[in-house]
Design a protein around this motif. Structure first.
Motif, PDB file in Angstrom:
ATOM      1  N   PHE A 484       0.863  -1.189   0.000  1.00  0.00           N
ATOM      2  CA  PHE A 484       0.000   0.000   0.000  1.00  0.00           C
ATOM      3  C   PHE A 484       0.894   1.232   0.000  1.00  0.00           C
ATOM      4  CE2 PHE A 484      -2.403  -3.470   1.700  1.00  0.00           C
ATOM      5  CZ  PHE A 484      -3.600  -3.353   1.024  1.00  0.00           C
ATOM      6  N   ILE A 486       1.013   5.165   0.578  1.00  0.00           N
ATOM      7  CA  ILE A 486       0.180   6.239   1.139  1.00  0.00           C
ATOM      8  C   ILE A 486       0.917   7.570   1.113  1.00  0.00           C
ATOM      9  CG2 ILE A 486      -1.203   4.669   2.564  1.00  0.00           C
ATOM     10  CD1 ILE A 486       0.372   5.660   5.012  1.00  0.00           C
ATOM     11  N   HIS A 492       0.491  11.787  -2.727  1.00  0.00           N
ATOM     12  CA  HIS A 492      -0.477  10.767  -3.161  1.00  0.00           C
ATOM     13  C   HIS A 492      -0.347  10.545  -4.672  1.00  0.00           C
ATOM     14  CE1 HIS A 492      -3.917   8.313  -3.733  1.00  0.00           C
ATOM     15  NE2 HIS A 492      -4.676   9.267  -4.246  1.00  0.00           N
ATOM     16  N   GLU A 511      -1.733  -0.858  -4.049  1.00  0.00           N
ATOM     17  CA  GLU A 511      -2.748   0.197  -4.171  1.00  0.00           C
ATOM     18  C   GLU A 511      -2.191   1.478  -3.588  1.00  0.00           C
ATOM     19  OE1 GLU A 511      -6.618  -0.570  -3.949  1.00  0.00           O
ATOM     20  OE2 GLU A 511      -6.502  -2.721  -3.598  1.00  0.00           O
ATOM     21  N   TYR A 513      -3.209   4.963  -1.745  1.00  0.00           N
ATOM     22  CA  TYR A 513      -4.303   5.614  -1.025  1.00  0.00           C
ATOM     23  C   TYR A 513      -3.879   6.989  -0.547  1.00  0.00           C
ATOM     24  CZ  TYR A 513      -7.456   1.780  -1.023  1.00  0.00           C
ATOM     25  OH  TYR A 513      -8.341   0.834  -1.436  1.00  0.00           O
ATOM     26  N   GLU A 517      -7.249   8.425   4.030  1.00  0.00           N
ATOM     27  CA  GLU A 517      -8.368   7.545   3.667  1.00  0.00           C
ATOM     28  C   GLU A 517      -8.203   6.125   4.182  1.00  0.00           C
ATOM     29  OE1 GLU A 517     -11.176   9.429   2.764  1.00  0.00           O
ATOM     30  OE2 GLU A 517     -11.517   7.496   1.765  1.00  0.00           O
ATOM     31  N   LEU A 518      -6.988   5.816   4.585  1.00  0.00           N
ATOM     32  CA  LEU A 518      -6.671   4.440   4.935  1.00  0.00           C
ATOM     33  C   LEU A 518      -7.628   3.874   5.977  1.00  0.00           C
ATOM     34  CD1 LEU A 518      -4.313   2.848   3.771  1.00  0.00           C
ATOM     35  CD2 LEU A 518      -3.061   3.313   5.867  1.00  0.00           C
ATOM     36  N   THR A 522      -9.478   0.491   4.126  1.00  0.00           N
ATOM     37  CA  THR A 522      -8.291  -0.280   3.716  1.00  0.00           C
ATOM     38  C   THR A 522      -7.472  -0.789   4.891  1.00  0.00           C
ATOM     39  OG1 THR A 522      -8.270   1.249   1.895  1.00  0.00           O
ATOM     40  CG2 THR A 522      -6.372  -0.181   2.079  1.00  0.00           C
TER      41      THR A 522
END
Ligand code: G6P
Length: 624
Positions: A484, A486, A492, A511, A513, A517-518, A522
């Motif tokens: 992930f 971030i 971003h 992904e 993020y 928003e995590l 997520t």
């Protein structure tokens, strides 16, 4: 998608075709084939499923297929599965017409039905076989020239095509035609050449012709002739390609991607230099580069930029990610709001484009189908368009009002690196130019920003000098299942591109993020050892993202922190820290993306994957 080549001349065609196809393999690589005309007037077709090496083995590197006139094709399947049967070249039953095709024939079912009514039989699932048999049908029906037959067929065909065709009764000749799919022709003392892209023929000639839409060409051993849809001869102007042949070689690197990563300092400085004149940003070439019928001028462009109330950026893939960086930079340096859209969405969402807007289209290849369609849609309205394109004279470049060429040179690896970096530079310059014209930037500030851009190549070199650390990290993490990325704001945007690089070549699910928003979902995916890459180049957001890193650490994540030199306290939180040189914060994507490209690359290498040609992908996506 798909690459085509052709050669007529003094030498054996097959090795030249295979060499050309090798340079085009980035366009598609599920099957390949060649057709060569031998001295007895017979045409031999050899095809192979899989990579080009299969075809090379099958033909003894071309030596087993003698003849000095031929065509070849490397395929990315659209109609019909990848198989030897569906691979090109395709032919009429009596081998009267043999051809290769790049593009999509939209009405192929209707044309096939017509041909079935005339007793044609079909052996493949491809639209190309239909096109070849249609040409054969008109050739026999009207008993005219190959140009007449192709023209008759083209009137009936809807869709996109770059076609190269040989006719039994015209030995030593190849006929070509194009609409919306790229094609260039070249000539030298050794013969004549056709290819989907410059790299395919660069080894043999730098004198090329960019054939226009709905134009045809005839290649003989020593001449190129061009025709319009009426069959009348037309004159095209030859262009001299400035790239050297090495620019399409690996030059000692194991993969094109690594070579291209190392070419980024050059791509950045050459793109910058193209638009710098005496320390100032010079956009005088932009109007001249655009479409011929556009009423454009530098003054008009200045007027548009001064009055802009909104900018739309439309692109696909990494070019879209460059657009998101561009939005951040333009909004930081000017007072213009920017909306970034995926071309595949924009073209169908009936966008309400505000007055006094400009739409910017970003594309390395200049031929991505969705981006091109979106440009055509906007061109129908009275809205100025600007294309940021790497490939000279590509469709998007030809059809936009204004064009900024990036100077990345030929990019062969499917995963873009240097073209993305060059796109960022054009967007920085665009932002500075807008700020200047709108009276928002003093000369000293402009000079500071330009100096910062000039320092980017040295910053990239510094990161590349320390790449072994990233290689070590990648080999340790090569069995990661998920990652992930971030970050906030510009970080971003960097994460989006870093994540794409990782997943497209190393097949690690990743992904990106927005860091905040995590926890809205997520975070439930974080387990012991999950890799989380935090990007923290924006000082004002550094603490915020770091505390999001803490949140995932307490749930077991393994933390990779990417920040600027000086933020050494990051090591109190993260397990593995990577630093990039300091630059103007708005330009940090140009440096922070480099370690992320390297991580993606080294992960793929550690897993033994085909870095330059990841599964299922093609570099230029000419289908929706
Ligand atoms: C493909 C490529 C990407 C690229 C995207 C858009 O997916 O693999 O690297 O960003 O197409 O291509 P374009 O040529 O329009 O930049």
């Amino acid at each position: 998608m798909c690459g085509i080549v052709g050669y007529v001349g003094k030498h054996q065609a097959a090795p030249i075709l295979l060499e050309g196809l090798a340079k085009l393999e980035y366009r598609g690589y599920d099957s390949a084939g060649i057709a060569v005309r031998n001295g007895n007037g017979e045409t031999e077709i050899v095809k192979a499923k899989g990579r080009l090496s299969q075809l090379a083995d099958k033909t003894d590197k071309g030596r087993a297929v003698p003849g000095t006139c031929g065509i070849g094709h490397t395929r990315w399947a659209t109609h019909g599965e990848p198989s030897e049967n569906n691979a090109h070249p395709h032919c009429s039953d009596d081998m009267n017409v043999v051809g290769v095709h790049n593009g999509i024939i939209e009405n192929f079912k209707e044309l096939k039905a017509k041909l079935l009514r005339h007793d044609y039989k079909f052996y493949s699932d491809t639209d190309t076989e239909v096109a070849i048999k249609l040409i054969d049908y008109y050739y026999k029906k009207y008993q005219g020239t190959p140009v007449d037959a192709i023209n008759h067929a083209l009137v009936r065909i809807r869709g996109t095509y770059a076609l190269a065709v040989m006719f039994k009764e015209y030995p030593g000749e190849v006929y070509v035609a194009r609409k919306d799919s790229p094609m260039i022709l070249g000539i030298s003392d050794e013969g004549t050449f056709v290819g989907s892209d410059v790299p395919a023929i660069l080894k043999y000639t730098r004198k090329v012709y960019y054939i226009g839409n709905l134009q045809l060409g005839r290649l003989t051993g020593d001449s190129l002739t061009f025709y319009n849809l009426d069959g009348d001869e037309i004159e095209l102007e030859a262009k001299e390609i400035s790239w050297d042949a090495e620019s399409t070689d690996k030059c000692g690197y194991e993969h094109y991607m690594m070579k291209e990563i190392h070419e980024q300092p050059k791509a950045v400085s050459e793109t910058l230099n193209l638009y710098l004149n005496d320390g100032k940003i010079d956009f005088s070439g932009l109007a001249a580069n655009g479409r011929e019928d556009a009423e454009t001028s530098e003054e008009k462009l200045d007027g548009i930029l001064k009055k802009l109330e909104r900018i739309y950026i439309v692109a696909c893939g990494s070019a879209y990610h460059a657009g998101i960086v561009g939005k951040n930079v333009i909004e930081q340096l000017t007072d213009i709001p920017v909306e970034v859209d995926l071309a595949s969405e924009f073209r169908y969402c009936e966008p309400k484009i505000a007055k006094n807007s400009m739409v910017i289209f970003i594309s390395q290849s200049g031929e991505t189908a969705d981006t091109l369609a979106a440009l055509r849609m906007v061109n129908e309205e009275d809205i100025p368009t600007l294309a940021i394109v790497n490939v000279y004279a590509s469709n998007i470049a030809r059809e936009a009002d204004y064009v900024m060429y990036t100077q990345a040179g030929p990019e062969i690896a499917v995963a873009t690196t240097k073209a993305y970096s060059a796109q960022l530079i054009t967007l920085y310059l665009f932002a500075i130019k807008c700020a200047e014209l709108r009276g928002l930037m003093a000369d000293e500030r402009r000079t500071e920003l330009i100096e910062a851009i000039k320092a980017i190549p040295a910053g990239i070199e510094k990161i590349l000098d320390d790449k072994e650390r990233l290689q070590w990290f990648a080999s340790k993490y090569s069995n990661a299942q998920d990652a992930f990325f971030i970050g906030r704001g510009l970080d971003h945007a960097i994460g989006l591109e870093g994540s794409l690089k990782m997943k497209e070549i190393s097949y690690v699910h990743s992904e990106a993020y927005a860091a905040g928003e995590l926890k809205h979902g997520t975070i439930s995916l974080i387990e012991q050892g999950t890799l989380v890459i935090g990007i923290m180049t924006q000082q004002g957001l550094y603490e915020k993202t770091l505390s999001n890193m803490e949140e995932v650490r307490s749930r077991g994540a393994y933390l990779f922190g990417l920040t600027s030199y000086g933020n050494y306290a990051v090591e109190d939180t993260v397990d593995f820290a990577v630093y990039v040189p300091k630059t103007e914060e708005c330009f940090s994507a140009s440096l922070a993306i480099i370690p992320l490209q390297l991580i993606g690359y080294y992960l793929a290498v550690a897993k033994g994957l085909d870095v330059d040609k990841p599964r299922n992908l093609a570099k230029s996506v000419t289908v929706e």
